[in-house]
Design a protein around this motif. Structure first.
Motif, short mmCIF file in Angstrom:
data_model
loop_
_atom_site.label_atom_id
_atom_site.label_comp_id
_atom_site.label_asym_id
_atom_site.label_seq_id
_atom_site.Cartn_x
_atom_site.Cartn_y
_atom_site.Cartn_z
N LEU A 15 0.80 -1.33 0.26
CA LEU A 15 0.23 -0.02 -0.23
C LEU A 15 0.96 1.18 0.00
O LEU A 15 1.91 1.31 0.87
N ASN A 61 -11.02 0.47 3.49
CA ASN A 61 -10.51 1.40 4.94
C ASN A 61 -9.23 0.88 5.09
O ASN A 61 -8.77 0.14 5.72
N TYR A 62 -8.41 1.66 4.39
CA TYR A 62 -6.78 1.47 4.41
C TYR A 62 -6.08 1.47 5.65
O TYR A 62 -5.12 0.94 5.77
N GLN A 76 -6.50 0.24 8.32
CA GLN A 76 -6.15 -1.00 9.04
C GLN A 76 -5.12 -1.55 8.48
O GLN A 76 -4.36 -2.32 9.20
N VAL A 77 -4.42 -1.20 7.35
CA VAL A 77 -3.16 -1.93 6.96
C VAL A 77 -1.93 -1.37 7.54
O VAL A 77 -0.87 -2.16 7.54
N ILE A 78 -2.06 0.07 7.72
CA ILE A 78 -0.96 0.47 8.23
C ILE A 78 -0.53 0.18 9.67
O ILE A 78 -1.26 0.49 10.50
N PRO A 79 0.60 -0.39 9.97
CA PRO A 79 0.90 -0.96 11.14
C PRO A 79 1.06 0.58 12.48
O PRO A 79 1.61 1.44 11.88
#
Lengths: 490, 367
Positions: free
Chosen positions: B176, B243-244, B246-249
């Motif tokens: 992403l 809903n991106y 969620q992907v970002i640590p």
């Protein structure tokens, strides 16, 4: 004896993971009467395949990934061909499909016995219900915290947060934490041993708490080995062995405290042997504690000893000065008492053997201070704790003990300790013994020299220097000296 | 209609416009480009109904008017003409005569009336930002767009004009990329989020200039990018972008700064020993050192070491080399910050600007 696949290998190699239908789990409900955490039987019935898949997935993916991507997902539908996951929004589908499809299939294969086509539904209510459900959950949490541990027989105060880690307990703590974070993946069985009051039970409870909290519906069974024996005897009396076996063999995590009490109880050992095997083969975590390493427990069957040594054995040692201080301060914080620094120092300095005793002493001093309202001096503390201190004082080391221990360790005659002969294989152990005597006893250089066959104080100084120099260079010698000192002080 | 134009300007304009023409179009008029001459400009328009390019070039109009001509043929011809002035004259039957030096070319076209009208953007929501900012943000994100047509919402870049900034996001499920353009003034009532198709993104990156402003207008299901001489109009991707966030640590354990060029070169060289199927490179972070390695059975193995100020615990993590190199190629900063959690959690790349790249590790060796 052939070794089965290691517990951390992939699930496809698992020998016999029990494939339980939801029905059989429901039937086992009475067993978990004590350990039950789930609410209504209806929800348990529909949730249980997912609970199993979840735990397989968690093993497969690790805690972090699982929490991020699967903890909020629900099982929407499951039949012989497909599985539908309800996810909070579409990113879950995208990410799970792209990255975790293989792992999901592996989990399905191990739990259900075959793969399924994976479908997703975006469940708008899942995220919103989660948002609305959260405040409710937090409102319930304190209660749950109080109640749930009792259901497992765990002391709510014994959690990882309240465990003070020092060099003495670092390894055991790390191993316990690893086990708690990914049960049956890392070290199985975990065997914790150490002397009285050093925190074995604390670690065992902490593992139980952690797993019960992080894995919904995990059955945590904590028993002292005495309870195990009693239950077993009762089961024989009332002819209810099946119930007894179900209770222990369907636990996801079995924590057995003070396993040394199984010594000499042959039928119990045999029963425990089978329990152990069935749990181990089902890839369930087993954690044991004892006051001795497995091989030193007398009258314990060899096959149990070898199984206990199979996983990881971690020792808890008496805490060092700094750790004792840290424990005292943490405990004092917990009790909400403030004591002058010199009292902490005094306690940590004088009570070395055992954390429980240390905490008892602290409590006594604290209550005295709050009841009498007088400032504490070292003298008054000494007076207050005289019985405890006397008990501790018995542990003081004398030169004679040092000589015995060192002679025994280096396999030289005790007489050599005091002789005038000077071949290296005798002279060096003698120097080590002098060095340790100097460190552990209060004797003067002259006394030490005297005790080693009338050497003068210069000889002792030279011995101490030699040993110190070699210790600075040689790792092995450092360890030997540390070991000898520890065993002398025990 | 009659005009005179330089070969270069004509060829440029046609190249831009032709990009919108769909060669497989079933409507003949859609294979044509609309030419409108007026004053000292010639406007070229081409469309496939979903995507429209309109571009303006300098020309001397003899007699104003408009017509349509076969786009592909005209553009190929003009590109091949000598670099001189071209005289174009169109008769009443839409036949165009091009005169260039000694050459005379007659091409039959279609009347302008058949050409579809352009969507109106009257009263549309409008955002204005620096052309170079948008171009930069697109460069930093476009490579992560998904090419998988079954996930059509990911076949584009997500634009979010919200909270006084523009956030661009692209993802294909394994990585992403996110970039932001800050300091915009967006009234609450004008906050909008939409997805722009891959095709429009490619053309937009070409059309955006390094200076000046770009105006973004948003109507119903259409977006218009007004980049000065060239205007793009594109249908939006329908649907909601995942809903991106969620992907970002949210929590990373280790962070290290690496020279971008050095890392790019090392990864590229090491990955030369990959075969396509098993492509992965392993990054092993140790104290003060980063080992980049790959091992392909029956081909060979490669290892390069890079001195990096790494102080954390040892981490060894495998990535798809293409995915790892993509941001390194398109970023222009000297240094990138790499953030890691452990061997199996996603890696994060950042720079000293609002940009985040999340990359899933590869699970090598069946782990």
């Amino acid at each position: 004896m052939p070794r089965p696949a290691s517990p951390s290998s992939s699930p496809s190699t698992t020998l016999s993971r029990p494939r339980r239908s939801s029905r059989s789990v429901a039937a086992s409900a009475p067993v978990s009467a004590k350990t039950k955490v789930n609410n209504s039987p209806a929800s348990e019935e529909s949730e249980s395949p997912w609970t199993q898949i979840s735990s397989a997935l968690r093993d497969e993916l690790g805690e972090g990934v699982f929490d991020r991507w699967f903890s909020t997902s629900r099982l929407a539908a499951l039949d012989s061909k497909s599985l539908t996951l309800a996810v909070p929004n579409s990113i879950y589908q995208v990410w799970i499909e792209s990255n975790y499809a293989a792992q999901v299939q592996a989990a399905l294969l191990s739990v259900l016995g075959s793969k399924r086509k994976l479908n997703f539904v975006v469940d708008g209510s899942a995220s919103s219900s989660r948002a609305t459900a959260e405040p409710v959950a937090t409102a319930n949490e304190p209660e749950a915290d109080e109640v749930r541990p009792d259901a497992h027989g765990l002391n709510p105060r014994y959690v990882f947060d309240s465990f003070v880690v020092g060099t003495n307990s670092e390894f055991a703590h790390a191993a316990s934490l690893a086990v708690a974070k990914s049960p049956s993946r890392t070290y199985n069985p975990l065997f914790i041993h150490g002397g009285v009051g050093l925190g074995k039970t604390h670690l065992l409870h902490a593992i139980g708490h952690h797993i019960a909290r992080s894995k919904r519906g995990a059955k945590v069974a904590y028993v002292r080995s005495e309870t195990f024996t009693n239950d077993f005897i009762q089961a024989i009396q009332t002819n209810s062995l099946v119930k007894f076996r179900k209770r222990y063999r369907q636990a996801d995590v079995l924590l057995i405290d003070d396993i040394q009490f199984l010594a000499g109880k042959e039928r119990s050992q045999e029963e425990f042997f089978h329990t152990f095997n069935s749990l181990f083969e089902g890839r369930k975590q087993i954690v044991l504690s004892s006051d001795q390493p497995p091989s030193e427990i007398a009258q314990l069957e060899q096959r149990l000893v070898s199984r206990f040594e199979w996983g990881l054995t971690a020792e808890l040692q008496p805490p060092d000065m700094e750790t004792r201080l840290a424990i005292l301060r943490k405990k004092a914080d917990g009790l909400k008492v403030t004591l002058p620094d010199h009292v902490f120092d005094y306690l940590a300095h004088r009570i070395k053997s055992n954390v429980r005793r240390l905490e008892g002493a602290l409590l006594r001093v604290a209550s005295f201070a709050s009841l009498s309202g007088r400032p504490l001096s070292d003298e008054s503390v000494e007076h207050l704790l005289r019985d405890i201190l006397q008990e501790e004082a018995r542990r003081t080391v004398n030169i004679d003990q040092v000589q015995r221990k060192v002679a025994e360790h280096y396999d030289v005659r005790l007489a050599d300790m005091t002789s005038k002969r000077r071949p290296a294989n005798i002279a060096f152990p003698r120097q080590v013994a002098m060095f340790i005597s100097r460190r552990l006893t209060k004797c003067s250089l002259q006394d030490i020299g005297e005790a080693f066959g009338g050497k003068d104080h210069g000889t002792v100084i030279h011995a101490c220097k030699t040993v110190q120099n070699r210790m600075d260079k040689e790792e092995s010698l450092r360890q030997v000296v540390k070991f000898l000192e520890a065993s002398l002080q025990r | 209609m009659k005009f005179t134009i330089s070969q270069e300007a004509f060829a440029d304009g046609l190249t831009n416009a032709v990009s919108a023409v769909n060669p497989r179009s079933t409507l003949p008029i859609l294979s044509n480009v609309l030419l409108q001459a007026s004053g000292d400009t010639l406007t070229l328009t081409a469309t496939d109904l979903d995507f429209t390019v309109r571009t303006t070039v300098l020309a001397k109009t003899g007699k104003q008017g408009s017509t349509t001509l076969p786009a592909k043929r005209l553009s190929t011809l003009v590109k091949d003409l000598p670099k001189t002035e071209i005289d174009v004259e169109v008769d009443a039957k839409s036949a165009a005569t091009l005169r260039s030096g000694a050459g005379v070319y007659k091409i039959f076209g279609l009347p302008e009336a058949e050409f579809p009208g352009l969507p109106a953007f009257d009263g549309a929501v409008e955002f204005k930002l620096k052309s170079s900012d948008l171009k930069d943000a697109l460069r930093k994100t476009h490579y992560a767009i998904s090419l998988d047509e079954t996930r059509y919402v990911l076949n584009g870049i997500f634009f979010s004009f919200k909270g006084d900034k523009l956030t661009l996001v692209a993802t294909d499920g394994r990585r992403l990329a996110l970039a932001e353009v800050n300091d915009l003034e967006i009234p609450k009532s004008q906050e909008r989020e939409f997805i722009v198709r891959t095709k429009a993104i490619q053309e937009l990156m070409r059309a955006l200039k390094d200076d000046g402003d770009v105006v973004v207008r948003l109507a119903q299901n259409m977006v218009q990018f007004d980049c000065g001489p060239t205007t793009l109009i594109s249908k939006l991707v329908e649907g909601n972008y995942p809903n991106y966030v969620q992907v970002i640590p949210t929590k990373v354990n280790e962070r290290v700064t690496v020279e971008r060029e050095a890392l790019l070169n090392a990864v590229r060289r090491v990955s030369l020993l990959n075969t396509e199927k098993t492509a992965s490179v392993r990054l092993s972070f140790g104290k003060g050192n980063l080992d980049i390695s790959c091992n392909t059975p029956e081909v060979g193995e490669a290892r390069e070491a890079l001195a990096v100020p790494y102080k954390g615990k040892e981490i060894s993590i495998a990535f798809n080399p293409e995915f790892l190199m993509a941001p390194l190629r398109y970023l222009s900063e000297d240094e990138v910050h790499i953030e890691l959690i452990d061997d199996i959690s996603p890696g994060v790349m950042k720079i000293n600007a609002p940009f985040v790249y999340v990359l899933m590790p590869m699970r090598v060796g069946g782990a």
